[in-house]
Structure formats: structure tokens, C-alpha cells
Write a protein that holds these residues in place. Structure first.
Motif, PDB file in Angstrom:
ATOM      1  N   ALA A   1       0.835  -1.209   0.000  1.00 14.53           N
ATOM      2  CA  ALA A   1       0.000   0.000   0.000  1.00 14.53           C
ATOM      3  C   ALA A   1       0.867   1.254   0.000  1.00 14.53           C
ATOM      4  O   ALA A   1       0.593   2.224  -0.727  1.00 14.53           O
ATOM      5  CB  ALA A   1      -0.929  -0.010   1.217  1.00 14.53           C
ATOM      6  N   ALA A   2       1.930   1.249   0.799  1.00 16.94           N
ATOM      7  CA  ALA A   2       2.808   2.423   0.863  1.00 16.94           C
ATOM      8  C   ALA A   2       3.549   2.635  -0.452  1.00 16.94           C
ATOM      9  O   ALA A   2       3.675   3.773  -0.928  1.00 16.94           O
ATOM     10  CB  ALA A   2       3.804   2.251   2.012  1.00 16.94           C
ATOM     11  N   ALA A   3       4.043   1.560  -1.051  1.00 18.14           N
ATOM     12  CA  ALA A   3       4.779   1.677  -2.306  1.00 18.14           C
ATOM     13  C   ALA A   3       3.887   2.214  -3.425  1.00 18.14           C
ATOM     14  O   ALA A   3       4.322   3.009  -4.276  1.00 18.14           O
ATOM     15  CB  ALA A   3       5.366   0.326  -2.696  1.00 18.14           C
ATOM     16  N   LYS A   4       2.619   1.796  -3.415  1.00 20.25           N
ATOM     17  CA  LYS A   4       1.684   2.234  -4.453  1.00 20.25           C
ATOM     18  C   LYS A   4       1.212   3.673  -4.234  1.00 20.25           C
ATOM     19  O   LYS A   4       1.177   4.468  -5.186  1.00 20.25           O
ATOM     20  CB  LYS A   4       0.474   1.291  -4.456  1.00 20.25           C
ATOM     21  N   ASP A   5       0.872   4.018  -3.001  1.00 19.55           N
ATOM     22  CA  ASP A   5       0.231   5.309  -2.734  1.00 19.55           C
ATOM     23  C   ASP A   5       1.209   6.445  -2.478  1.00 19.55           C
ATOM     24  O   ASP A   5       0.822   7.612  -2.539  1.00 19.55           O
ATOM     25  CB  ASP A   5      -0.713   5.174  -1.531  1.00 19.55           C
ATOM     26  N   PHE A   6       2.463   6.104  -2.180  1.00 19.92           N
ATOM     27  CA  PHE A   6       3.448   7.157  -1.871  1.00 19.92           C
ATOM     28  C   PHE A   6       4.666   7.034  -2.783  1.00 19.92           C
ATOM     29  O   PHE A   6       5.739   6.589  -2.362  1.00 19.92           O
ATOM     30  CB  PHE A   6       3.870   7.073  -0.403  1.00 19.92           C
ATOM     31  N   PRO A   7       4.540   7.410  -4.052  1.00 23.59           N
ATOM     32  CA  PRO A   7       5.653   7.252  -5.004  1.00 23.59           C
ATOM     33  C   PRO A   7       6.876   8.091  -4.664  1.00 23.59           C
ATOM     34  O   PRO A   7       7.973   7.805  -5.157  1.00 23.59           O
ATOM     35  CB  PRO A   7       5.026   7.683  -6.334  1.00 23.59           C
ATOM     36  N   ARG A   8       6.709   9.108  -3.817  1.00 25.07           N
ATOM     37  CA  ARG A   8       7.849   9.955  -3.458  1.00 25.07           C
ATOM     38  C   ARG A   8       8.605   9.435  -2.233  1.00 25.07           C
ATOM     39  O   ARG A   8       9.644   9.986  -1.869  1.00 25.07           O
ATOM     40  CB  ARG A   8       7.373  11.383  -3.192  1.00 25.07           C
ATOM     41  N   ALA A   9       8.115   8.385  -1.600  1.00 28.19           N
ATOM     42  CA  ALA A   9       8.788   7.827  -0.421  1.00 28.19           C
ATOM     43  C   ALA A   9      10.122   7.209  -0.836  1.00 28.19           C
ATOM     44  O   ALA A   9      10.191   6.423  -1.776  1.00 28.19           O
ATOM     45  CB  ALA A   9       7.913   6.786   0.251  1.00 28.19           C
ATOM     46  N   THR A  10      11.175   7.561  -0.121  1.00 21.71           N
ATOM     47  CA  THR A  10      12.507   7.022  -0.412  1.00 21.71           C
ATOM     48  C   THR A  10      12.898   5.897   0.530  1.00 21.71           C
ATOM     49  O   THR A  10      13.764   5.079   0.206  1.00 21.71           O
ATOM     50  CB  THR A  10      13.560   8.136  -0.300  1.00 21.71           C
ATOM     51  N   HIS A  11      12.291   5.857   1.724  1.00 20.98           N
ATOM     52  CA  HIS A  11      12.609   4.845   2.725  1.00 20.98           C
ATOM     53  C   HIS A  11      11.330   4.315   3.358  1.00 20.98           C
ATOM     54  O   HIS A  11      10.337   5.052   3.473  1.00 20.98           O
ATOM     55  CB  HIS A  11      13.515   5.419   3.823  1.00 20.98           C
ATOM     56  N   PHE A  12      11.383   3.060   3.761  1.00 22.53           N
ATOM     57  CA  PHE A  12      10.250   2.399   4.399  1.00 22.53           C
ATOM     58  C   PHE A  12      10.716   1.904   5.762  1.00 22.53           C
ATOM     59  O   PHE A  12      11.662   1.114   5.856  1.00 22.53           O
ATOM     60  CB  PHE A  12       9.745   1.243   3.539  1.00 22.53           C
ATOM     61  N   TYR A  13      10.048   2.384   6.815  1.00 21.37           N
ATOM     62  CA  TYR A  13      10.518   2.159   8.183  1.00 21.37           C
ATOM     63  C   TYR A  13       9.453   1.386   8.958  1.00 21.37           C
ATOM     64  O   TYR A  13       8.333   1.839   9.114  1.00 21.37           O
ATOM     65  CB  TYR A  13      10.775   3.510   8.858  1.00 21.37           C
ATOM     66  N   MET A  14       9.836   0.213   9.467  1.00 22.05           N
ATOM     67  CA  MET A  14       8.916  -0.665  10.184  1.00 22.05           C
ATOM     68  C   MET A  14       8.719  -0.198  11.631  1.00 22.05           C
ATOM     69  O   MET A  14       9.685   0.032  12.358  1.00 22.05           O
ATOM     70  CB  MET A  14       9.490  -2.081  10.171  1.00 22.05           C
ATOM     71  N   LEU A  15       7.444  -0.059  12.054  1.00 18.77           N
ATOM     72  CA  LEU A  15       7.111   0.405  13.404  1.00 18.77           C
ATOM     73  C   LEU A  15       6.005  -0.452  14.016  1.00 18.77           C
ATOM     74  O   LEU A  15       5.264  -1.132  13.307  1.00 18.77           O
ATOM     75  CB  LEU A  15       6.606   1.851  13.374  1.00 18.77           C
ATOM     76  N   SER A  16       5.898  -0.360  15.341  1.00 16.00           N
ATOM     77  CA  SER A  16       4.723  -0.903  16.025  1.00 16.00           C
ATOM     78  C   SER A  16       4.057   0.231  16.792  1.00 16.00           C
ATOM     79  O   SER A  16       4.607   1.327  16.919  1.00 16.00           O
ATOM     80  CB  SER A  16       5.130  -2.016  17.003  1.00 16.00           C
ATOM     81  N   GLY A  17       2.897  -0.038  17.329  1.00 12.21           N
ATOM     82  CA  GLY A  17       2.196   0.974  18.110  1.00 12.21           C
ATOM     83  C   GLY A  17       2.900   1.335  19.399  1.00 12.21           C
ATOM     84  O   GLY A  17       2.581   2.352  20.020  1.00 12.21           O
ATOM     85  N   ASP A  18       3.861   0.514  19.822  1.00  6.39           N
ATOM     86  CA  ASP A  18       4.611   0.785  21.050  1.00  6.39           C
ATOM     87  C   ASP A  18       5.881   1.586  20.795  1.00  6.39           C
ATOM     88  O   ASP A  18       6.639   1.844  21.735  1.00  6.39           O
ATOM     89  CB  ASP A  18       5.002  -0.531  21.737  1.00  6.39           C
ATOM     90  N   CYS A  19       6.138   1.960  19.545  1.00  7.61           N
ATOM     91  CA  CYS A  19       7.354   2.703  19.203  1.00  7.61           C
ATOM     92  C   CYS A  19       7.102   4.209  19.277  1.00  7.61           C
ATOM     93  O   CYS A  19       5.977   4.679  19.096  1.00  7.61           O
ATOM     94  CB  CYS A  19       7.821   2.352  17.791  1.00  7.61           C
ATOM     95  N   ALA A  20       8.174   4.948  19.512  1.00  7.67           N
ATOM     96  CA  ALA A  20       8.090   6.412  19.502  1.00  7.67           C
ATOM     97  C   ALA A  20       9.410   6.972  18.986  1.00  7.67           C
ATOM     98  O   ALA A  20      10.483   6.415  19.232  1.00  7.67           O
ATOM     99  CB  ALA A  20       7.803   6.956  20.903  1.00  7.67           C
ATOM    100  N   ALA A  21       9.326   8.080  18.240  1.00  4.82           N
ATOM    101  CA  ALA A  21      10.526   8.745  17.729  1.00  4.82           C
ATOM    102  C   ALA A  21      11.313   9.338  18.889  1.00  4.82           C
ATOM    103  O   ALA A  21      10.743   9.942  19.802  1.00  4.82           O
ATOM    104  CB  ALA A  21      10.134   9.844  16.748  1.00  4.82           C
TER     105      ALA A  21
END
Length: 525
Positions: free
Chosen positions: A83-103
């Protein structure tokens, strides 16, 4: 400049997910969400509705029911990545997260970090040569087919494995791939993600292989990235900071860990306590702060090891796991089935597992051989389980990856019931009141050593009223404690009447509760 598409796998706390998505996309990044198919539909509708007008948010085209150790986790990840690859053609990186993660860094810092090197970040160690797997199955994860969830259907998992091994039904690993292993928290470039998606379409044999391996989220992407990307373009590390206790459980971060987290050489951290609202607010503000600077000390793991080590020798500031984790967590629900006839409670639990899919554990404080996972030794004896009961329960919540857990207890354990009821978590109790015939009481007296084969009828005549009185006394003690969420079902009531308290206890609809109340031979001795 880097544009990040976050791949978020989540299953609870819709308000937190909405806030996380709004925070990450506010800085110009993207997010693709897979919300577990087992989660409540109304929660998913709330998330979709709140984020419907955000063009930087997309959702996996379908939801799958996820289970720990299953292929479903990889499938959910692939759906979100597609879904991300199709809908966000300008995305350069794909970062795996969970709901328990925070920046734990600002968006500007994260973008500049990813721009500095044209590489992928993923733990990827040789499966057989590394010591990444400390105990338990290793080669067996791969060469046998695992169709059942080890945590939810352990008997079938073990039986299937034993049968395959007995019949020699092992299989070969695809001969042109080198199996790798590592953390499931990765950050991959767009080109790498596109290569992986193409690989999944072309190599159906490899896909079939991974679908029946055990814990494929630790091997699938780790193997494929190494297969399609040159070694020089892989940094074998994760950008998500996480630590594990001596018991193999992820360390949870709280409000007072803010400064420590900022000093680590990572972009995100896991796991953040749901109760650490101040920490989440500060980290959220930090993410959009373009002027923030960071001094990287990277001492987190060594400091944690030192402090816990000091605790082992009785020195200050070194609290043991069961002291620092003294509460189960405000967001969790512990459901306790109380019954003197253990076989009745076990029958009820078996039906509950089938209908609700909620993890349920039998008499863990009463039976030494209760089926429990390896939690580093704290589960090894009844004495340890009882002494460190809150730590044990918290570790079980973490092990099963759930916020709802059912356990069985004997009504004599009033001190345990009172301890759990006083916790900040939600504790609900379902007392099963049974009819105690003389034959049952005689058998009970013999099982607990109050009588033997040679005990006379006269002795039993004097003993049985006392035993029956003790059981009534235990039940009265529970009622006198006036627990807030205490429900009762009775052998003397019809299933239709018992369904209502079961529904309130499990927070399920009446039809499901009625199916549980109608469990065949529920009260039979």
C-alpha cells in the motif's frame, strides 16, 4: 531529502495510533497502517474516520488476523508495504514500526541521517553460524512445517512437530538462498522494497517455504534483503532502540527515560509504556522541532546492565525486574476464574479459548506442572511464581503480546486475589460455585492427604462437614472482600442465567457467553 513511509503494525489503542500517525505525517512523511484483523471493528472504523482526510495516510488493502510466530505478521507487513509503495511514489525509505514505538529524534535529524548513506538498515545475521537464537528450536524452525500457533494451540503445535520428526518429514531449505535472522524492526530503501515485492511475485517456492516456518518475521526480510542487495549496502543494525531484560522480555520505557533515550544512536525506541503520557508528549514535540540538537552517548544498554547488576548484589538503584515492573499496567485486563473444582474451571477455559481466542492459563499458582512458557526461571516453582506474582503476570502479558489474560485460581488464594485486585490494571473475577457431593468431598480429602484408602466411614462422617464448611468459608471470604468486578455463576442455575455474568466477565456478547455457559458436561465430576 529522504521521505519516510512508516509501516505501522498495530492492534490496540486507536487514539494513540491516530496521534502517532498525525505526528509522523505532520513533518511531511507518510504512514501505511495495518490494524490487526482480530482487533475490534469499531476501533478500526475510528482510526479510518479520524485519518480519512490525511493524504499522507494509507491502509493495507485487507486486514489479516495476526498471531505471534505466525506467517500472518509477515503477510500483514507485506500488505502495508504494498500500500505504501503504491500510494506514496515519493517515499525514499520504508521504516517498520509498532504501536509501542516512539521517535526519539526530530524529523530533520532522521531525514539527514538517512540521507548520509545510501544503505539499508536491517539486522541480518547468518542463521546457523550466529548465536542470535539463544535457546529452543533452531534448525527445526525451518526444516519442519509449522501450521499451528505455538502460544494459542500449543498441544497441536507440539503434536504436529513430534509427528513430523517421528515420520522423518523434514524438508530442504531452498538451495539458492542463505537464511538470515535478526530483529523485525528495519528501515529499507525504496529500491530494496521494490525488489522484495518483485521477488515475492516471482519466487512462489520461497514464499511457500516461509509460510510454514516458525517466527518468520525474524527471518523473511532479513533473508531476502541479503539475497537482493549487495553486502556493502547493508548496515546490519536496527534504527529502533530496544533492550531486553534477563528474562528475554522487552524493557519498557517510562517518563523518566527521556534524557537517556535522546542520547542513543537510534531514531525510534520500543517499548514505550502506555502510561508514559508525559514522555510521549515530549517526544512528539521533539519530532517536529527542527532546531533540536542531540549529543549521542549510546550508553543505554551498558547503563541498564550495570544498574540491574548492582541490584543483584543488594546495592542501590539496581531494582530487580519484579520491583521496577510492580504494576501490571493500567491498560491491561486480568480475568481470574475462581473455582474449587479445578476440572470445571479447565473445561470452561477450553471453551473460552475456542470462542474468544484470549490467552488462558490454568492453575499456575496451584499446579507445578501448569503449561507455562520459559520465562527465565521465574516460572520454575510454585514458590517463585507466588513470591513474584506481579512480575510473572506482567511477563505473561508480554509473552502473549496481549492486554487481556485469563488465569485460574483456587478460592483459598484470597491474598493473591486481593493483591491483583489492588493493582492499577482492571481485574475481573468469575467465581464458579459448584455442588459438593459427599463422594466429591471424600475424593478431595484423599487428594489433599486428609484421608486415605483405610480411613473409616466414621472418620469421614466427622470430616466431611468440616471440609464443606471450609469451602463455604472461602467463598464467603471472597464475597466479604467486595471486589469491584466480581461475578458468579452456579451449577444450580440454568445456562441462560449463567450467560449474563460470563458476558460481563469476558466483555463479550450474550450469544458467545451462552455458548460458553452451555459447555457440555461443564459441572460433571
Amino acid at each position: 531529502m529522504a521521505k519516510i513511509a512508516y509501516i505501522l503494525l498495530c492492534h490496540k489503542d486507536p487514539d494513540a495510533i491516530i496521534g502517532q500517525a498525525e505526528m509522523l505525517t505532520k513533518a511531511g512523511d507518510y504512514i501505511a497502517i495495518h490494524f490487526d484483523g482480530r482487533a475490534r471493528p469499531e476501533h478500526y472504523r475510528r482510526i479510518r474516520g479520524a485519518l480519512a482526510d490525511n493524504p499522507n495516510v494509507t491502509f493495507a488493502r485487507k486486514r489479516v488476523k495476526c498471531g505471534w510466530g505466525e506467517w500472518s505478521l509477515v503477510q500483514a507487513t507485506l500488505l502495508a508495504v504494498e500500500a505504501a509503495a503504491k500510494d506514496f511514489p515519493r517515499a525514499t525509505h520504508f521504516y517498520m514500526l509498532s504501536g509501542d514505538c516512539a521517535a526519539i529524534k526530530s524529523a530533520r535529524y532522521a531525514h539527514e541521517f538517512l540521507d548520509a548513506e545510501d544503505v539499508d538498515y536491517i539486522e541480518s545475521f547468518d542463521y546457523f553460524e550466529s548465536d542470535w537464537i539463544k535457546t529452543g528450536m533452531k534448525e527445526e524452525r525451518l526444516i519442519y512445517r509449522h501450521y499451528f500457533n505455538e502460544r494459542k494451540r500449543k498441544w497441536l503445535f507440539d503434536a504436529s512437530f513430534a509427528l513430523q520428526r517421528k515420520l522423518g518429514l523434514s524438508r530442504a531449505i531452498p538451495n539458492d538462498i542463505q537464511i538470515m535472522i535478526g530483529s523485525q524492526w528495519w528501515c529499507l530503501r525504496r529500491r530494496t522494497v521494490e525488489w522484495i515485492l518483485e521477488f515475492t511475485r516471482k519466487r512462489r517456492d520461497v514464499m511457500r517455504f516461509f509460510r510454514t516456518t516458525w517466527i518468520p518475521d525474524e527471518t523473511f526480510f532479513q533473508t531476502l534483503v541479503r539475497h537482493v542487495v549487495p553486502d556493502a549496502e547493508i548496515r546490519t543494525r536496527t534504527l529502533t532502540f530496544l533492550m531486553f531484560t534477563d528474562y528475554g522480555m522487552p524493557q519498557t520505557f517510562y517518563n523518566d527515560h527521556y534524557d537517556l533515550l535522546l542520547g542513543q544512536d537510534f531514531l525510534f525506541a520500543r517499548k514505550i509504556s502506555p502510561e508514559a503520557t508525559e514522555l510521549k508528549a515530549r517526544l512528539g514535540a521533539l519530532y517536529s522541532d527542527d532546531d533540536a540538537t542531540f549529543k549521542i552517548s549510546n550508553e543505554g544498554r551498558s547503563l541498564f546492565k550495570f544498574l540491574t547488576g548492582r541490584g543483584r548484589i543488594g546495592q542501590r538503584f539496581g531494582s530487580r525486574f519484579w520491583e521496577t515492573e510492580s504494576t501490571l499496567g493500567r491498560h491491561r485486563e486480568l480475568m481470574i476464574v475462581i473455582c474449587k473444582k479445578w476440572h470445571v474451571a479447565k473445561r470452561l477455559l477450553e471453551q473460552v479459548r475456542k470462542i474468544t481466542n484470549t490467552p488462558a492459563i490454568e492453575y499456575l499458582f496451584n499446579e507445578e506442572d501448569t503449561d507455562l512458557p520459559d520465562l527465565g526461571g521465574i516460572q520454575s516453582t510454585l514458590e517463585k511464581r507466588t513470591r513474584h506474582r506481579r512480575a510473572l503476570m506482567r511477563m505473561l502479558f508480554d509473552y502473549y503480546g496481549t492486554d487481556q489474560l485469563i488465569v485460574c485460581m483456587d478460592p483459598s488464594a484470597l491474598d493473591l486475589l486481593q493483591d491483583f485486585a489492588s493493582d492499577r490494571s482492571t481485574t475481573r473475577m468469575l467465581e464458579i460455585q459448584c455442588v459438593f457431593t459427599d463422594d466429591y468431598l471424600i475424593g478431595h480429602a484423599m487428594r489433599v492427604g486428609l484421608a486415605g484408602e483405610q480411613t473409616s466411614a466414621e472418620t469421614f462422617e466427622r470430616l466431611l462437614p468440616t471440609i464443606r464448611g471450609d469451602m463455604v468459608y472461602e467463598s464467603d471470604g471472597i464475597r466479604d472482600a467486595e471486589f469491584e468486578h466480581h461475578y458468579i455463576i452456579s451449577e444450580s442455575r440454568p445456562p441462560e442465567e449463567n450467560a449474563a455474568p460470563i458476558a460481563r466477565f469476558l466483555d463479550i456478547d450474550h450469544e458467545q457467553a451462552r455458548d460458553i455457559a452451555r459447555t457440555e458436561h461443564l459441572f460433571a465430576d
